[in-house]
Write an enzyme that holds these catalytic residues in place. Structure first.
Site, PDB file in Angstrom:
ATOM      1  N   GLU A  44       0.246   1.846   0.938  1.00 31.98           N
ATOM      2  CA  GLU A  44      -0.611   0.483   0.768  1.00 31.98           C
ATOM      3  C   GLU A  44      -1.525   0.568  -0.596  1.00 31.98           C
ATOM      4  O   GLU A  44      -2.046   1.553  -0.791  1.00 31.98           O
ATOM      5  CB  GLU A  44      -1.483   0.362   2.215  1.00 31.98           C
ATOM      6  CG  GLU A  44      -2.359  -0.576   1.964  1.00 31.98           C
ATOM      7  CD  GLU A  44      -3.258  -0.613   3.277  1.00 31.98           C
ATOM      8  OE1 GLU A  44      -3.751  -1.574   3.944  1.00 31.98           O
ATOM      9  OE2 GLU A  44      -3.086   0.473   3.800  1.00 31.98           O
ATOM     10  N   LYS A 111       0.415  -8.186   4.255  1.00 34.86           N
ATOM     11  CA  LYS A 111      -0.014  -7.604   5.464  1.00 34.86           C
ATOM     12  C   LYS A 111      -0.650  -8.720   6.541  1.00 34.86           C
ATOM     13  O   LYS A 111      -1.326  -9.665   6.121  1.00 34.86           O
ATOM     14  CB  LYS A 111      -1.260  -6.731   5.258  1.00 34.86           C
ATOM     15  CG  LYS A 111      -1.864  -5.800   6.120  1.00 34.86           C
ATOM     16  CD  LYS A 111      -2.698  -4.892   5.625  1.00 34.86           C
ATOM     17  CE  LYS A 111      -3.358  -3.737   6.677  1.00 34.86           C
ATOM     18  NZ  LYS A 111      -4.074  -2.833   6.098  1.00 34.86           N
ATOM     19  N   CYS A 163       0.010  -0.600   7.292  1.00 35.32           N
ATOM     20  CA  CYS A 163      -1.140   0.335   7.997  1.00 35.32           C
ATOM     21  C   CYS A 163      -1.415  -0.281   9.261  1.00 35.32           C
ATOM     22  O   CYS A 163      -0.912  -0.085  10.258  1.00 35.32           O
ATOM     23  CB  CYS A 163      -2.112   0.260   6.912  1.00 35.32           C
ATOM     24  SG  CYS A 163      -3.211   1.716   7.374  1.00 35.32           S
TER      25      CYS A 163
END
Length: 612
Positions: A44, A111, A163
């Protein structure tokens, strides 16, 4: 499914180091190509680094990140690469992974969930992307799909959980990826290090691979990127609930590439190390990155001979030992930006001598035991060691105040002030030495002292960086015993034989830390409930009276003392030097626990204990 070789690549990045960040990504791509990898996933925000903070809100910063992405495209003709970057659309910034293949950007995945707990403030910078939504954006004059995407390569269907996406239970994107029948999920992360955290990740990745019936590949950032958080560079692959591959954490290298074949068999499993090893390795890497990224020439430490300063001295020595072991002397020195002054048969001690300067700053209240402890440890590590008395400075300060007040200062009436002036008088001269050496001053406060304010502002809290401020004293005392044996540090023998004491009162007053406060083992239990779990004083008492073998009235007094000292000392925690996040929680208001500087100090809540 076709036979396919994939890889995760961890990189040690730095905010605003555009050229360095790009070169490390390119070097990792080149290694992956030479290893025959077909799909390579970076962590990320790997183009910019995760710790860029409010730079993410700038108009130009995400724009520059996209320009760096474009520079990567020519390196991805023979390999598919997924790389992380911030992306701005109509004033909103998204945390994304760009997929490059055959010399073109194939798509950008955004995300969907932001990390907002503990050390994370992602909602300040990023906007969550809605599930199932796909739009088009323009990059270098070409239309590129953007949003909730999946991709195909040689019959392998793959997607991403970025994540925090993976930690959101039943609403996580993995369920929708499963519905789309993906064969592989990548989890590019910037997950901060904490002792023991790798076991949580292992469980998540194994469970995810079983739950979604796919290969699950996790890849994390590496190193002390921006000052406080340390990333461990973990790379994992699992299938059918079983871990197939894992690298060794916390490397001193600029990057690591771990490749695997999509075959359901164990390929490479580095051992999961104990917390004591993790603490040493993470601290050593954190110190090394802080040293080189700040372009400093070494460290200076006021070495008292006690547990806290001694643990930090050993961690610096471990930084040298572990860095040399992994990088070799030449690369360790080059990467540090220093020059080895002398060649010798023992470059480790030579480098410790060059990089670590210590000083024992005694007073008439100091004991010969702590002097000998400090001297023996410094010599065993190879550190430079100085010793001087600060009695003259303390006397000068106290005499001036006595003249102004028209009375003598005494231990009966001025105990705290007389203790603090000694700790504070040590600061100017050690800072002078630090400045002369163009070094970093290491502050020695630990988390337990931060809880209750058992530290002198501008004294033992003085420093450029506070390596153990996020670790409790109970752990430090245990770790020193472990380090003496397991790290082969015989110089710790004298340290481990001493009872922790500030040595600020006259020797005949037999001062000890735990006599001033309470047992460190009790502080650990109270802070676990009060700070980590955010429990009330009453909850803390009701839980601990069942867990600890302590008389109830004494336990109440300990709890009252903790909460009162905690409340009145928030201003000290606000002023702590930057500290590494090493445990599951810490008390630094800039990274984990915010608390009002001014408050009523739990007055009503503590009164309830008296009526129980």
């Amino acid at each position: 499914m076709a036979a396919l070789k994939i890889a995760g690549a961890t990189v040690n990045q730095t905010p605003l180091d555009w050229t360095g960040n790009l070169n490390r990504i390119i070097q990792a791509i080149d290694q992956a190509k030479s290893d025959g990898v077909e799909i390579l996933c970076f962590p990320e925000l790997s183009i910019t680094g995760y710790g860029a903070e409010d730079l993410f809100l700038s108009y130009w910063f995400p724009q520059k990140a996209v320009s760096q992405l474009e520079k990567l495209v020519p390196y991805c003709n023979e390999i598919t690469v997924a790389v992380g970057l911030p992306f701005r659309i109509d004033g909103l910034v998204y945390n994304t992974m760009a997929v490059i293949e055959k010399g073109e950007i194939q798509g950008i995945v955004a995300k969907q969930f932001m990390a907002i707990d503990g050390v994370h403030y992602e909602f300040r910078w990023f906007t969550p992307w809605p599930a199932n939504q796909v739009i088009e954006v323009e990059i270098a004059g070409k239309k590129v799909p953007f949003g909730d995407l999946t991709f195909h390569h040689k019959g392998v269907h793959y997607g991403f959980e970025i994540c925090e996406d993976a930690w959101r239970g039943k609403v996580r994107p993995g369920y929708r990826l499963c519905d789309r029948k993906v064969d592989l999920i990548f989890n590019p992360s910037a997950s901060h290090f904490a002792m023991g955290k790798t076991m949580e990740r292992k469980e998540l990745i194994e469970k995810s691979s079983s739950l979604f019936n796919c290969y699950y590949c996790y890849v994390n950032l590496l190193g002390n990127e921006a000052g406080r958080m340390i990333f461990d560079g973990e790379i994992l692959l699992a299938k059918e609930g079983k871990l197939l591959s894992r690298n060794q954490l916390l490397s001193f290298q600029d990057y690591q590439v771990l490749s695997f074949s999509l075959e359901n068999k164990t390929q490479h499993l580095a051992p999961i190390q104990p917390k004591e090893w993790e603490f040493a390795q993470a601290s050593a890497l954190g110190l090394y990155d802080y040293l080189r990224k700040s372009k400093s020439k070494g460290f200076v430490l006021s070495l008292s001979g006690g547990a806290d300063s001694s643990s930090i001295a050993v961690l610096v020595a471990e930084m040298v030992r572990r860095g040399i072991h992994e990088l070799g002397v030449e690369k360790f020195v080059e990467k540090s930006g220093i020059h080895l002054r002398h060649s010798s048969e023992n470059p480790e001690k030579e480098l410790v001598n060059q990089l670590l300067t210590t000083a024992y700053q005694g007073t008439r209240n100091s004991s010969d035991d702590t002097f000998q402890s400090a001297k023996t440890l410094a010599e065993s590590l190879g550190a430079q060691f100085y010793a001087w008395s600060i009695d003259e400075e303390v006397t000068s300060y106290t005499e001036k105040i006595e003249a102004a007040l028209g009375r003598k200062l005494t231990w009966e009436t001025d105990d705290l002030a007389l203790q603090n002036i000694q700790a504070r008088s040590r600061s100017p001269i050690i800072w002078l030495l630090t400045n002369i050496k163009n070094a970093l001053l290491l502050s020695t406060s630990n988390r337990s002292e931060g809880d209750v304010g058992y530290a002198t502002m501008d004294g033992d809290t003085s420093g450029s960086i506070s390596p153990i401020a996020a670790v409790d004293k109970h752990f430090i005392l245990h770790w020193l015993q472990w380090a003496e044996k397991n790290l082969d540090r015989p110089g710790l023998s004298a340290v481990n034989s001493l009872t922790p004491t500030a040595e600020l009162r006259p020797i005949e007053r037999t001062q000890t830390d735990e006599k001033d406060l309470m047992p460190y083992s009790v502080i650990v239990e109270i802070e676990r409930l009060a700070i980590r779990d955010r429990r009330s004083p009453m909850d803390v008492f009701l839980l601990l009276k069942e867990e600890l073998n302590i008389e109830e009235s004494l336990l109440k007094e300990y709890i009252k003392k903790f909460f009162r000292l905690w409340s009145r000392n928030q201003w000290k925690r606000e002023r702590l030097a930057p500290s590494f996040h090493l445990d599951e929680f810490n008390v630094d208001p800039k990274t984990w626990y915010r608390f009002p500087i001014l408050s009523a100090g739990y007055q009503e809540e503590l009164e309830l204990l008296d009526h129980l």
